[in-house]
Enzyme design. Sequence first.
Site, PDB file in Angstrom:
ATOM      1  N   HIS A  19       0.837  -1.198   0.000  1.00  0.00           N
ATOM      2  CA  HIS A  19       0.000   0.000   0.000  1.00  0.00           C
ATOM      3  C   HIS A  19       0.876   1.255   0.000  1.00  0.00           C
ATOM      4  O   HIS A  19       2.100   1.175  -0.109  1.00  0.00           O
ATOM      5  CB  HIS A  19      -0.993  -0.017   1.157  1.00  0.00           C
ATOM      6  N   HIS A  22       3.957   1.414   2.261  1.00  0.00           N
ATOM      7  CA  HIS A  22       5.118   0.665   1.767  1.00  0.00           C
ATOM      8  C   HIS A  22       5.783   1.435   0.620  1.00  0.00           C
ATOM      9  O   HIS A  22       7.006   1.504   0.526  1.00  0.00           O
ATOM     10  CB  HIS A  22       4.701  -0.724   1.269  1.00  0.00           C
ATOM     11  N   CYS A 145      -4.831  -7.036  20.771  1.00  0.00           N
ATOM     12  CA  CYS A 145      -3.568  -6.515  20.248  1.00  0.00           C
ATOM     13  C   CYS A 145      -3.789  -5.053  19.847  1.00  0.00           C
ATOM     14  O   CYS A 145      -4.753  -4.747  19.127  1.00  0.00           O
ATOM     15  CB  CYS A 145      -3.151  -7.341  19.022  1.00  0.00           C
ATOM     16  N   HIS A 148      -3.632  -4.766  15.744  1.00  0.00           N
ATOM     17  CA  HIS A 148      -4.603  -5.458  14.896  1.00  0.00           C
ATOM     18  C   HIS A 148      -6.006  -5.541  15.498  1.00  0.00           C
ATOM     19  O   HIS A 148      -6.942  -5.984  14.821  1.00  0.00           O
ATOM     20  CB  HIS A 148      -4.081  -6.861  14.566  1.00  0.00           C
TER      21      HIS A 148
HETATM   22  N1  MSP Z   1       8.068  -7.781   7.977  1.00  0.00           N
HETATM   23  C1  MSP Z   1       8.161  -6.720   8.906  1.00  0.00           C
HETATM   24  C2  MSP Z   1       9.497  -6.003   8.766  1.00  0.00           C
HETATM   25  C3  MSP Z   1      10.691  -6.865   8.977  1.00  0.00           C
HETATM   26  S1  MSP Z   1      12.175  -5.970   8.701  1.00  0.00           S
HETATM   27  C4  MSP Z   1      13.366  -6.973   9.262  1.00  0.00           C
HETATM   28  C5  MSP Z   1       7.036  -5.721   8.680  1.00  0.00           C
HETATM   29  N2  MSP Z   1       6.476  -5.755   7.480  1.00  0.00           N
HETATM   30  S2  MSP Z   1       5.224  -4.860   7.035  1.00  0.00           S
HETATM   31  O1  MSP Z   1       4.954  -5.260   5.675  1.00  0.00           O
HETATM   32  O2  MSP Z   1       4.144  -4.987   7.965  1.00  0.00           O
HETATM   33  O3  MSP Z   1       5.674  -3.370   7.103  1.00  0.00           O
HETATM   34  C6  MSP Z   1       6.743  -2.904   6.332  1.00  0.00           C
HETATM   35  C7  MSP Z   1       6.980  -1.439   6.563  1.00  0.00           C
HETATM   36  O4  MSP Z   1       5.846  -0.674   6.163  1.00  0.00           O
HETATM   37  C8  MSP Z   1       7.222  -1.071   8.036  1.00  0.00           C
HETATM   38  O5  MSP Z   1       8.307  -0.181   8.140  1.00  0.00           O
HETATM   39  C9  MSP Z   1       5.955  -0.361   8.436  1.00  0.00           C
HETATM   40  O6  MSP Z   1       6.197   0.601   9.419  1.00  0.00           O
HETATM   41  C10 MSP Z   1       5.597   0.295   7.137  1.00  0.00           C
HETATM   42  N3  MSP Z   1       4.193   0.699   7.113  1.00  0.00           N
HETATM   43  C11 MSP Z   1       3.090  -0.065   7.251  1.00  0.00           C
HETATM   44  N4  MSP Z   1       1.993   0.754   7.210  1.00  0.00           N
HETATM   45  C12 MSP Z   1       2.374   2.037   7.050  1.00  0.00           C
HETATM   46  C13 MSP Z   1       1.718   3.255   6.788  1.00  0.00           C
HETATM   47  N5  MSP Z   1       0.422   3.391   6.782  1.00  0.00           N
HETATM   48  N6  MSP Z   1       2.519   4.326   6.517  1.00  0.00           N
HETATM   49  C14 MSP Z   1       3.889   4.248   6.416  1.00  0.00           C
HETATM   50  N7  MSP Z   1       4.508   3.115   6.617  1.00  0.00           N
HETATM   51  C15 MSP Z   1       3.797   2.049   7.130  1.00  0.00           C
HETATM   52  O7  MSP Z   1       6.757  -4.931   9.572  1.00  0.00           O
END
Ligand code: MSP
Length: 475
Positions: A19, A22, A145, A148
Amino acid sequence: MSQKFYITTPIFYPNANLHMGHAYTVTVCDVLRRAHKMQGDDTYFLTGSDENTGKILKVVTEKNQTVSEYLTEVTEKFKDLFGKLDISYDQFIQTSDKEKHWPGAQTLWKKLVEAGDIYKSKYIGLYCVGCETFYTEKDLVDGKCPVHLTIPEKIEEDNYFFKLSKYTQVIREKIETDELQVVPSTRKNEILAQLDRGLDDISFSRPVKNVPYGIPVPGDSEQVIYVWCDALVNYISALGYGRDDELFQRFWPAQAHVIGKDILRFHAAIWPAMLLSAGLPLPQALLVHGFITSGGHKMSKSLGNVIDPYDLVSEYGKDAVRYYLIREISPFEDGDMTMDRFKDAYNAGLANGLGNLVSRILTLSEKYLDGCPELPEQEDFTQYFAFFESFEIQKAADYVWGEIGDLDRFIQSTEPFKVVKVDEEHGKKLISDMVVRLYRIAQMLKPILPETSEILKKLIVENKKPEKPLFLRKD
Ligand code: MSP
Protein backbone atom coordinates in the site's frame (compact mmCIF):
# COMPACT_ATOMS: atom_id res chain seq x y z
CA MET A 1 35.32 12.14 -0.84
CA SER A 2 33.33 9.16 -1.98
CA GLN A 3 32.18 6.66 0.61
CA LYS A 4 30.10 3.54 0.73
CA PHE A 5 26.39 3.75 1.33
CA TYR A 6 24.27 0.71 2.19
CA ILE A 7 20.55 1.32 2.65
CA THR A 8 17.67 -1.06 3.36
CA THR A 9 13.89 -1.10 3.51
CA PRO A 10 12.12 -3.40 5.94
CA ILE A 11 11.23 -6.66 4.26
CA PHE A 12 7.52 -6.65 3.53
CA TYR A 13 5.01 -9.24 4.66
CA PRO A 14 3.59 -10.90 1.56
CA ASN A 15 0.13 -11.59 2.96
CA ALA A 16 -1.35 -8.61 1.12
CA ASN A 17 -0.51 -6.16 -1.65
CA LEU A 18 1.73 -3.22 -0.96
CA HIS A 19 0.00 0.00 0.00
CA MET A 20 0.93 3.67 0.06
CA GLY A 21 2.88 3.29 3.33
CA HIS A 22 5.12 0.67 1.77
CA ALA A 23 5.50 2.79 -1.37
CA TYR A 24 6.66 5.59 0.91
CA THR A 25 9.43 3.53 2.55
CA VAL A 26 10.87 2.28 -0.72
CA THR A 27 10.70 5.71 -2.34
CA VAL A 28 12.55 7.32 0.57
CA CYS A 29 15.29 4.68 0.28
CA ASP A 30 15.49 5.10 -3.46
CA VAL A 31 15.85 8.87 -3.23
CA LEU A 32 18.60 8.60 -0.60
CA ARG A 33 20.40 5.96 -2.59
CA ARG A 34 20.26 7.96 -5.81
CA ALA A 35 21.50 11.08 -4.01
CA HIS A 36 24.49 9.18 -2.65
CA LYS A 37 25.17 7.61 -6.02
CA MET A 38 25.16 11.04 -7.59
CA GLN A 39 27.87 12.06 -5.12
CA GLY A 40 29.99 9.18 -6.33
CA ASP A 41 29.41 6.86 -3.34
CA ASP A 42 29.63 3.11 -3.67
CA THR A 43 25.98 2.29 -2.99
CA TYR A 44 23.87 -0.79 -2.32
CA PHE A 45 20.09 -0.87 -1.86
CA LEU A 46 18.33 -3.90 -0.42
CA THR A 47 14.65 -4.69 -0.18
CA GLY A 48 12.66 -7.91 -0.01
CA SER A 49 9.90 -9.94 1.58
CA ASP A 50 9.44 -11.53 4.98
CA GLU A 51 8.08 -14.91 4.07
CA ASN A 52 8.47 -17.30 6.98
CA THR A 53 5.32 -16.02 8.57
CA GLY A 54 2.14 -17.78 9.61
CA LYS A 55 0.22 -14.87 8.06
CA ILE A 56 0.30 -16.38 4.60
CA LEU A 57 -1.24 -19.66 5.74
CA LYS A 58 -4.73 -18.15 5.73
CA VAL A 59 -4.23 -16.50 2.33
CA VAL A 60 -2.98 -19.60 0.53
CA THR A 61 -5.78 -21.68 2.01
CA GLU A 62 -8.36 -19.15 0.80
CA LYS A 63 -6.74 -18.92 -2.62
CA ASN A 64 -6.17 -22.64 -2.87
CA GLN A 65 -2.59 -22.10 -3.97
CA THR A 66 0.69 -23.62 -2.90
CA VAL A 67 2.90 -21.36 -0.80
CA SER A 68 5.47 -21.16 -3.54
CA GLU A 69 2.88 -20.31 -6.23
CA TYR A 70 1.47 -17.62 -4.00
CA LEU A 71 4.86 -16.13 -3.09
CA THR A 72 5.90 -15.97 -6.73
CA GLU A 73 2.70 -14.19 -7.64
CA VAL A 74 2.79 -11.67 -4.80
CA THR A 75 6.49 -10.84 -5.03
CA GLU A 76 6.11 -10.26 -8.78
CA LYS A 77 3.44 -7.71 -7.88
CA PHE A 78 5.80 -6.08 -5.37
CA LYS A 79 8.51 -5.82 -8.01
CA ASP A 80 5.99 -4.53 -10.50
CA LEU A 81 5.19 -1.61 -8.17
CA PHE A 82 8.88 -0.96 -7.57
CA GLY A 83 9.39 -0.83 -11.35
CA LYS A 84 6.43 1.52 -11.76
CA LEU A 85 7.91 3.84 -9.11
CA ASP A 86 11.42 3.68 -10.58
CA ILE A 87 12.87 2.03 -7.49
CA SER A 88 16.44 1.08 -8.36
CA TYR A 89 17.13 -1.64 -5.78
CA ASP A 90 20.11 -3.97 -6.12
CA GLN A 91 18.60 -7.02 -4.55
CA PHE A 92 15.21 -8.36 -3.54
CA ILE A 93 15.81 -10.88 -0.76
CA GLN A 94 13.19 -13.49 0.09
CA THR A 95 13.53 -15.14 3.47
CA SER A 96 12.17 -18.42 2.11
CA ASP A 97 15.28 -18.56 -0.08
CA LYS A 98 17.23 -21.48 1.31
CA GLU A 99 20.39 -20.66 -0.61
CA LYS A 100 20.62 -16.93 -0.08
CA HIS A 101 19.04 -16.34 3.31
CA TRP A 102 19.09 -19.48 5.43
CA PRO A 103 22.88 -19.90 5.80
CA GLY A 104 23.12 -16.35 7.19
CA ALA A 105 20.29 -16.88 9.66
CA GLN A 106 21.68 -20.20 10.88
CA THR A 107 25.25 -18.86 11.12
CA LEU A 108 24.07 -15.94 13.20
CA TRP A 109 22.07 -18.29 15.44
CA LYS A 110 25.22 -20.33 16.09
CA LYS A 111 27.09 -17.14 17.03
CA LEU A 112 24.39 -16.30 19.59
CA VAL A 113 24.75 -19.81 21.02
CA GLU A 114 28.57 -19.51 21.13
CA ALA A 115 28.19 -16.23 23.02
CA GLY A 116 26.13 -18.09 25.63
CA ASP A 117 23.09 -15.94 24.83
CA ILE A 118 20.58 -18.67 23.93
CA TYR A 119 18.86 -20.84 26.53
CA LYS A 120 15.84 -23.13 26.59
CA SER A 121 12.79 -22.16 28.59
CA LYS A 122 9.04 -22.38 28.59
CA TYR A 123 7.06 -19.54 27.06
CA ILE A 124 3.61 -19.09 28.49
CA GLY A 125 1.86 -16.05 27.19
CA LEU A 126 0.23 -14.31 24.29
CA TYR A 127 1.13 -14.10 20.61
CA CYS A 128 -0.30 -11.95 17.82
CA VAL A 129 0.37 -13.51 14.43
CA GLY A 130 -0.50 -10.20 12.73
CA CYS A 131 2.48 -8.56 14.42
CA GLU A 132 4.40 -11.81 14.86
CA THR A 133 4.96 -10.54 18.39
CA PHE A 134 4.79 -11.94 21.90
CA TYR A 135 2.58 -9.79 24.12
CA THR A 136 1.92 -9.51 27.83
CA GLU A 137 -1.51 -8.60 29.30
CA LYS A 138 -0.32 -5.06 30.01
CA ASP A 139 0.47 -4.45 26.33
CA LEU A 140 -3.14 -5.15 25.32
CA VAL A 141 -5.98 -2.70 24.89
CA ASP A 142 -9.29 -4.15 26.07
CA GLY A 143 -7.69 -7.57 25.89
CA LYS A 144 -6.77 -7.05 22.22
CA CYS A 145 -3.57 -6.51 20.25
CA PRO A 146 -3.18 -2.72 20.03
CA VAL A 147 -2.23 -2.87 16.33
CA HIS A 148 -4.60 -5.46 14.90
CA LEU A 149 -7.40 -5.20 17.47
CA THR A 150 -7.65 -8.99 17.54
CA ILE A 151 -7.46 -11.26 20.57
CA PRO A 152 -3.95 -12.77 20.66
CA GLU A 153 -3.44 -16.51 20.90
CA LYS A 154 -2.56 -17.98 24.25
CA ILE A 155 0.50 -20.13 23.80
CA GLU A 156 2.50 -22.43 26.02
CA GLU A 157 5.64 -23.70 24.33
CA ASP A 158 9.17 -24.86 24.99
CA ASN A 159 11.25 -22.27 23.18
CA TYR A 160 14.79 -21.01 22.99
CA PHE A 161 15.23 -17.60 24.55
CA PHE A 162 17.71 -14.86 23.67
CA LYS A 163 19.39 -12.91 26.48
CA LEU A 164 18.22 -9.54 25.30
CA SER A 165 18.25 -8.10 28.82
CA LYS A 166 22.04 -8.46 28.95
CA TYR A 167 22.48 -5.83 26.22
CA THR A 168 20.13 -3.13 27.53
CA GLN A 169 22.83 -0.89 28.97
CA VAL A 170 25.31 -1.07 26.13
CA ILE A 171 22.63 -0.41 23.51
CA ARG A 172 21.41 2.51 25.58
CA GLU A 173 24.88 4.03 25.54
CA LYS A 174 25.33 3.52 21.82
CA ILE A 175 22.02 5.21 21.05
CA GLU A 176 22.55 7.98 23.56
CA THR A 177 25.94 8.84 22.05
CA ASP A 178 24.67 8.50 18.46
CA GLU A 179 27.07 5.68 17.72
CA LEU A 180 23.79 4.12 16.62
CA GLN A 181 21.90 7.15 15.38
CA VAL A 182 18.12 7.05 15.74
CA VAL A 183 16.54 9.77 13.63
CA PRO A 184 14.44 11.82 14.42
CA SER A 185 15.20 12.69 18.04
CA THR A 186 11.61 12.01 19.12
CA ARG A 187 12.14 8.36 18.19
CA LYS A 188 15.53 8.36 19.86
CA ASN A 189 13.90 9.55 23.08
CA GLU A 190 11.15 6.98 22.72
CA ILE A 191 13.56 4.07 22.50
CA LEU A 192 15.78 5.46 25.26
CA ALA A 193 12.73 5.56 27.53
CA GLN A 194 11.99 1.92 26.66
CA LEU A 195 15.58 0.98 27.38
CA ASP A 196 15.36 2.77 30.73
CA ARG A 197 12.44 0.54 31.65
CA GLY A 198 14.68 -2.43 30.77
CA LEU A 199 14.43 -5.19 28.19
CA ASP A 200 13.23 -8.70 28.96
CA ASP A 201 14.78 -11.74 27.41
CA ILE A 202 12.83 -12.75 24.34
CA SER A 203 11.56 -16.03 22.99
CA PHE A 204 13.62 -16.61 19.85
CA SER A 205 12.25 -19.86 18.45
CA ARG A 206 8.92 -21.61 17.97
CA PRO A 207 8.13 -25.32 17.94
CA VAL A 208 7.93 -26.58 14.37
CA LYS A 209 4.66 -28.35 15.21
CA ASN A 210 2.99 -24.96 15.82
CA VAL A 211 4.72 -23.01 13.05
CA PRO A 212 4.82 -24.77 9.70
CA TYR A 213 7.30 -22.42 8.04
CA GLY A 214 10.60 -21.23 9.23
CA ILE A 215 14.27 -21.84 9.35
CA PRO A 216 15.28 -24.85 11.45
CA VAL A 217 17.22 -24.04 14.59
CA PRO A 218 20.72 -25.50 14.06
CA GLY A 219 20.96 -28.75 16.01
CA ASP A 220 17.25 -28.96 16.90
CA SER A 221 14.87 -30.06 14.17
CA GLU A 222 11.89 -29.60 16.50
CA GLN A 223 12.30 -25.81 16.54
CA VAL A 224 12.29 -23.02 13.97
CA ILE A 225 13.88 -19.59 14.37
CA TYR A 226 11.42 -16.88 15.52
CA VAL A 227 10.33 -14.95 12.44
CA TRP A 228 11.62 -11.55 13.64
CA CYS A 229 15.05 -13.00 14.42
CA ASP A 230 15.01 -14.59 10.97
CA ALA A 231 13.76 -11.38 9.29
CA LEU A 232 16.30 -9.01 10.84
CA VAL A 233 19.15 -11.19 9.62
CA ASN A 234 18.11 -10.42 6.03
CA TYR A 235 20.16 -7.23 6.23
CA ILE A 236 23.34 -9.31 6.36
CA SER A 237 22.32 -12.64 4.81
CA ALA A 238 21.53 -10.80 1.57
CA LEU A 239 25.12 -9.54 1.55
CA GLY A 240 26.35 -13.11 1.82
CA TYR A 241 26.96 -13.35 5.57
CA GLY A 242 27.45 -17.04 6.35
CA ARG A 243 28.05 -18.08 2.72
CA ASP A 244 30.10 -15.65 0.63
CA ASP A 245 31.47 -12.64 2.45
CA GLU A 246 32.44 -10.38 -0.46
CA LEU A 247 29.46 -8.01 -0.41
CA PHE A 248 29.24 -8.29 3.35
CA GLN A 249 32.81 -7.06 3.77
CA ARG A 250 32.21 -4.29 1.29
CA PHE A 251 28.93 -2.94 2.61
CA TRP A 252 28.27 -3.92 6.22
CA PRO A 253 27.52 -2.02 8.46
CA ALA A 254 24.53 -0.33 6.87
CA GLN A 255 24.51 3.44 6.69
CA ALA A 256 20.74 3.40 7.18
CA HIS A 257 17.87 1.06 7.88
CA VAL A 258 14.71 2.93 6.90
CA ILE A 259 11.75 1.73 8.97
CA GLY A 260 8.27 2.76 10.09
CA LYS A 261 7.66 3.85 13.67
CA ASP A 262 5.86 0.59 14.58
CA ILE A 263 8.99 -1.52 14.19
CA LEU A 264 11.40 0.68 16.12
CA ARG A 265 11.94 -1.69 19.07
CA PHE A 266 12.88 -4.57 16.76
CA HIS A 267 15.49 -2.46 15.01
CA ALA A 268 16.79 -0.33 17.88
CA ALA A 269 16.87 -2.99 20.58
CA ILE A 270 16.61 -6.59 19.33
CA TRP A 271 18.71 -6.21 16.16
CA PRO A 272 21.60 -4.33 17.82
CA ALA A 273 21.61 -6.92 20.64
CA MET A 274 21.86 -9.74 18.09
CA LEU A 275 24.74 -8.00 16.34
CA LEU A 276 26.58 -7.28 19.58
CA SER A 277 26.16 -10.88 20.67
CA ALA A 278 27.56 -12.07 17.34
CA GLY A 279 30.45 -9.60 17.52
CA LEU A 280 29.31 -7.66 14.45
CA PRO A 281 29.29 -3.88 13.95
CA LEU A 282 26.03 -2.01 14.40
CA PRO A 283 24.29 -0.09 11.62
CA GLN A 284 25.10 3.60 11.53
CA ALA A 285 21.56 4.97 11.56
CA LEU A 286 17.89 4.13 11.75
CA LEU A 287 15.62 6.51 9.90
CA VAL A 288 12.23 6.09 11.51
CA HIS A 289 9.37 7.53 9.52
CA GLY A 290 5.76 7.97 10.52
CA PHE A 291 2.59 6.58 9.01
CA ILE A 292 0.71 7.75 5.98
CA THR A 293 -2.83 8.56 6.89
CA SER A 294 -5.74 9.72 4.77
CA GLY A 295 -7.91 12.55 5.97
CA GLY A 296 -6.35 12.02 9.39
CA HIS A 297 -7.35 8.35 9.52
CA LYS A 298 -5.47 5.15 8.88
CA MET A 299 -6.14 4.13 5.26
CA SER A 300 -8.65 1.32 5.39
CA LYS A 301 -11.10 -0.30 3.01
CA SER A 302 -13.99 0.15 5.39
CA LEU A 303 -13.39 3.91 5.61
CA GLY A 304 -13.11 4.06 1.82
CA ASN A 305 -9.97 6.22 1.99
CA VAL A 306 -7.44 3.82 0.54
CA ILE A 307 -5.28 5.22 -2.27
CA ASP A 308 -3.81 2.39 -4.24
CA PRO A 309 -0.22 3.13 -5.35
CA TYR A 310 -0.58 1.00 -8.50
CA ASP A 311 -3.67 2.95 -9.65
CA LEU A 312 -2.13 6.29 -8.74
CA VAL A 313 1.03 5.66 -10.77
CA SER A 314 -1.04 4.47 -13.73
CA GLU A 315 -3.07 7.65 -13.70
CA TYR A 316 -0.45 10.27 -12.86
CA GLY A 317 2.93 8.71 -13.63
CA LYS A 318 5.78 7.62 -11.40
CA ASP A 319 7.31 11.03 -10.80
CA ALA A 320 4.01 12.54 -9.73
CA VAL A 321 3.71 9.94 -6.98
CA ARG A 322 7.35 10.30 -5.98
CA TYR A 323 6.88 14.05 -5.87
CA TYR A 324 3.98 13.84 -3.43
CA LEU A 325 5.69 11.33 -1.16
CA ILE A 326 8.90 13.30 -0.92
CA ARG A 327 7.73 16.91 -1.05
CA GLU A 328 4.48 16.66 0.88
CA ILE A 329 5.34 14.15 3.60
CA SER A 330 7.89 14.70 6.35
CA PRO A 331 10.23 11.74 6.75
CA PHE A 332 10.01 12.22 10.51
CA GLU A 333 6.29 12.42 11.23
CA ASP A 334 2.95 11.06 10.10
CA GLY A 335 1.84 12.49 6.77
CA ASP A 336 -1.57 12.80 5.22
CA MET A 337 -2.64 11.90 1.72
CA THR A 338 -6.05 12.36 0.16
CA MET A 339 -6.82 12.60 -3.54
CA ASP A 340 -7.68 16.29 -3.14
CA ARG A 341 -4.34 17.03 -1.52
CA PHE A 342 -2.56 14.94 -4.12
CA LYS A 343 -4.17 16.82 -7.04
CA ASP A 344 -3.52 20.21 -5.46
CA ALA A 345 0.14 19.37 -4.91
CA TYR A 346 0.46 17.93 -8.40
CA ASN A 347 -1.06 21.00 -10.06
CA ALA A 348 0.89 23.48 -7.96
CA GLY A 349 4.33 21.83 -7.89
CA LEU A 350 4.41 19.93 -11.18
CA ALA A 351 1.87 21.18 -13.74
CA ASN A 352 2.03 24.90 -12.87
CA GLY A 353 5.41 24.91 -11.14
CA LEU A 354 8.07 22.83 -12.82
CA GLY A 355 6.15 21.94 -16.01
CA ASN A 356 5.17 25.51 -16.77
CA LEU A 357 8.68 26.83 -16.12
CA VAL A 358 10.20 24.23 -18.45
CA SER A 359 7.88 25.07 -21.31
CA ARG A 360 8.32 28.83 -20.88
CA ILE A 361 12.11 28.64 -20.91
CA LEU A 362 12.51 26.03 -23.63
CA THR A 363 9.98 27.72 -25.89
CA LEU A 364 12.14 30.86 -25.75
CA SER A 365 15.45 29.05 -26.13
CA GLU A 366 14.24 26.97 -29.08
CA LYS A 367 13.01 30.12 -30.78
CA TYR A 368 15.91 32.49 -30.06
CA LEU A 369 19.04 30.45 -29.36
CA ASP A 370 21.05 28.62 -32.02
CA GLY A 371 21.61 25.68 -29.72
CA CYS A 372 22.10 24.73 -26.12
CA PRO A 373 24.27 27.28 -24.30
CA GLU A 374 27.52 26.12 -22.77
CA LEU A 375 26.74 24.20 -19.56
CA PRO A 376 29.09 24.25 -16.57
CA GLU A 377 31.13 21.05 -16.34
CA GLN A 378 30.94 20.88 -12.60
CA GLU A 379 28.26 22.32 -10.34
CA ASP A 380 28.49 22.76 -6.60
CA PHE A 381 25.69 20.81 -4.94
CA THR A 382 27.19 20.78 -1.43
CA GLN A 383 24.31 22.60 0.17
CA TYR A 384 21.79 20.36 -1.55
CA PHE A 385 23.51 17.10 -0.65
CA ALA A 386 23.77 18.14 3.00
CA PHE A 387 20.01 17.61 3.30
CA PHE A 388 20.37 13.99 2.28
CA GLU A 389 23.19 13.44 4.78
CA SER A 390 20.78 14.34 7.55
CA PHE A 391 17.85 12.49 5.91
CA GLU A 392 15.99 15.78 5.36
CA ILE A 393 14.63 14.75 2.02
CA GLN A 394 11.57 16.93 2.21
CA LYS A 395 13.83 19.94 2.75
CA ALA A 396 15.95 18.81 -0.21
CA ALA A 397 12.82 18.91 -2.37
CA ASP A 398 11.88 22.31 -0.95
CA TYR A 399 15.35 23.54 -1.89
CA VAL A 400 14.85 22.48 -5.53
CA TRP A 401 11.39 24.01 -5.69
CA GLY A 402 12.87 27.12 -4.10
CA GLU A 403 15.17 27.41 -7.10
CA ILE A 404 12.25 26.74 -9.43
CA GLY A 405 10.38 29.63 -7.79
CA ASP A 406 13.43 31.91 -8.02
CA LEU A 407 13.83 31.18 -11.70
CA ASP A 408 10.17 31.83 -12.30
CA ARG A 409 10.49 35.21 -10.58
CA PHE A 410 13.59 35.93 -12.65
CA ILE A 411 11.53 35.54 -15.83
CA GLN A 412 8.74 37.75 -14.47
CA SER A 413 11.15 40.50 -13.48
CA THR A 414 13.49 40.46 -16.49
CA GLU A 415 10.87 39.67 -19.17
CA PRO A 416 13.34 38.17 -21.65
CA PHE A 417 10.51 37.56 -24.15
CA LYS A 418 10.14 41.36 -24.44
CA VAL A 419 13.84 42.23 -24.14
CA VAL A 420 14.86 39.89 -26.97
CA LYS A 421 12.69 41.90 -29.39
CA VAL A 422 14.36 45.21 -28.58
CA ASP A 423 17.90 44.15 -27.59
CA GLU A 424 18.54 40.77 -29.11
CA GLU A 425 21.95 40.21 -27.60
CA HIS A 426 20.85 41.02 -24.07
CA GLY A 427 17.66 39.00 -24.51
CA LYS A 428 19.63 35.98 -25.67
CA LYS A 429 21.97 36.31 -22.72
CA LEU A 430 19.00 36.29 -20.32
CA ILE A 431 17.56 33.21 -22.02
CA SER A 432 20.94 31.41 -21.94
CA ASP A 433 21.26 32.15 -18.22
CA MET A 434 17.83 30.72 -17.62
CA VAL A 435 18.64 27.56 -19.55
CA VAL A 436 21.82 27.07 -17.49
CA ARG A 437 19.84 27.50 -14.28
CA LEU A 438 17.19 25.09 -15.54
CA TYR A 439 19.90 22.53 -16.25
CA ARG A 440 21.09 22.82 -12.66
CA ILE A 441 17.52 22.15 -11.53
CA ALA A 442 17.31 19.13 -13.86
CA GLN A 443 20.46 17.73 -12.26
CA MET A 444 19.15 18.27 -8.76
CA LEU A 445 15.92 16.48 -9.67
CA LYS A 446 17.79 13.27 -10.42
CA PRO A 447 17.31 11.56 -7.03
CA ILE A 448 13.74 12.76 -6.55
CA LEU A 449 12.24 12.61 -10.06
CA PRO A 450 14.71 10.51 -12.05
CA GLU A 451 12.60 10.19 -15.19
CA THR A 452 11.79 13.90 -15.40
CA SER A 453 15.42 14.76 -14.75
CA GLU A 454 16.51 12.71 -17.77
CA ILE A 455 13.79 14.06 -20.06
CA LEU A 456 14.61 17.61 -19.08
CA LYS A 457 18.35 17.26 -19.52
CA LYS A 458 17.79 15.80 -22.98
CA LEU A 459 15.45 18.61 -24.02
CA ILE A 460 17.94 21.22 -22.80
CA VAL A 461 20.89 19.64 -24.58
CA GLU A 462 18.88 19.31 -27.80
CA ASN A 463 17.44 22.81 -27.31
CA LYS A 464 13.86 21.64 -27.84
CA LYS A 465 10.68 22.64 -26.15
CA PRO A 466 8.55 19.72 -24.91
CA GLU A 467 6.04 18.53 -27.51
CA LYS A 468 3.40 18.26 -24.83
CA PRO A 469 3.37 19.54 -21.23
CA LEU A 470 5.58 17.47 -18.93
CA PHE A 471 2.72 17.39 -16.42
CA LEU A 472 -0.81 17.94 -17.70
CA ARG A 473 -2.96 19.96 -15.35
CA LYS A 474 -5.66 17.83 -13.72
CA ASP A 475 -8.96 19.17 -12.47
N1 MSP B 1 8.07 -7.78 7.98
C1 MSP B 1 8.16 -6.72 8.91
C2 MSP B 1 9.50 -6.00 8.77
C3 MSP B 1 10.69 -6.86 8.98
S1 MSP B 1 12.18 -5.97 8.70
C4 MSP B 1 13.37 -6.97 9.26
C5 MSP B 1 7.04 -5.72 8.68
N2 MSP B 1 6.48 -5.75 7.48
S2 MSP B 1 5.22 -4.86 7.03
O1 MSP B 1 4.95 -5.26 5.67
O2 MSP B 1 4.14 -4.99 7.97
O3 MSP B 1 5.67 -3.37 7.10
C6 MSP B 1 6.74 -2.90 6.33
C7 MSP B 1 6.98 -1.44 6.56
O4 MSP B 1 5.85 -0.67 6.16
C8 MSP B 1 7.22 -1.07 8.04
O5 MSP B 1 8.31 -0.18 8.14
C9 MSP B 1 5.95 -0.36 8.44
O6 MSP B 1 6.20 0.60 9.42
C10 MSP B 1 5.60 0.30 7.14
N3 MSP B 1 4.19 0.70 7.11
C11 MSP B 1 3.09 -0.06 7.25
N4 MSP B 1 1.99 0.75 7.21
C12 MSP B 1 2.37 2.04 7.05
C13 MSP B 1 1.72 3.26 6.79
N5 MSP B 1 0.42 3.39 6.78
N6 MSP B 1 2.52 4.33 6.52
C14 MSP B 1 3.89 4.25 6.42
N7 MSP B 1 4.51 3.11 6.62
C15 MSP B 1 3.80 2.05 7.13
O7 MSP B 1 6.76 -4.93 9.57
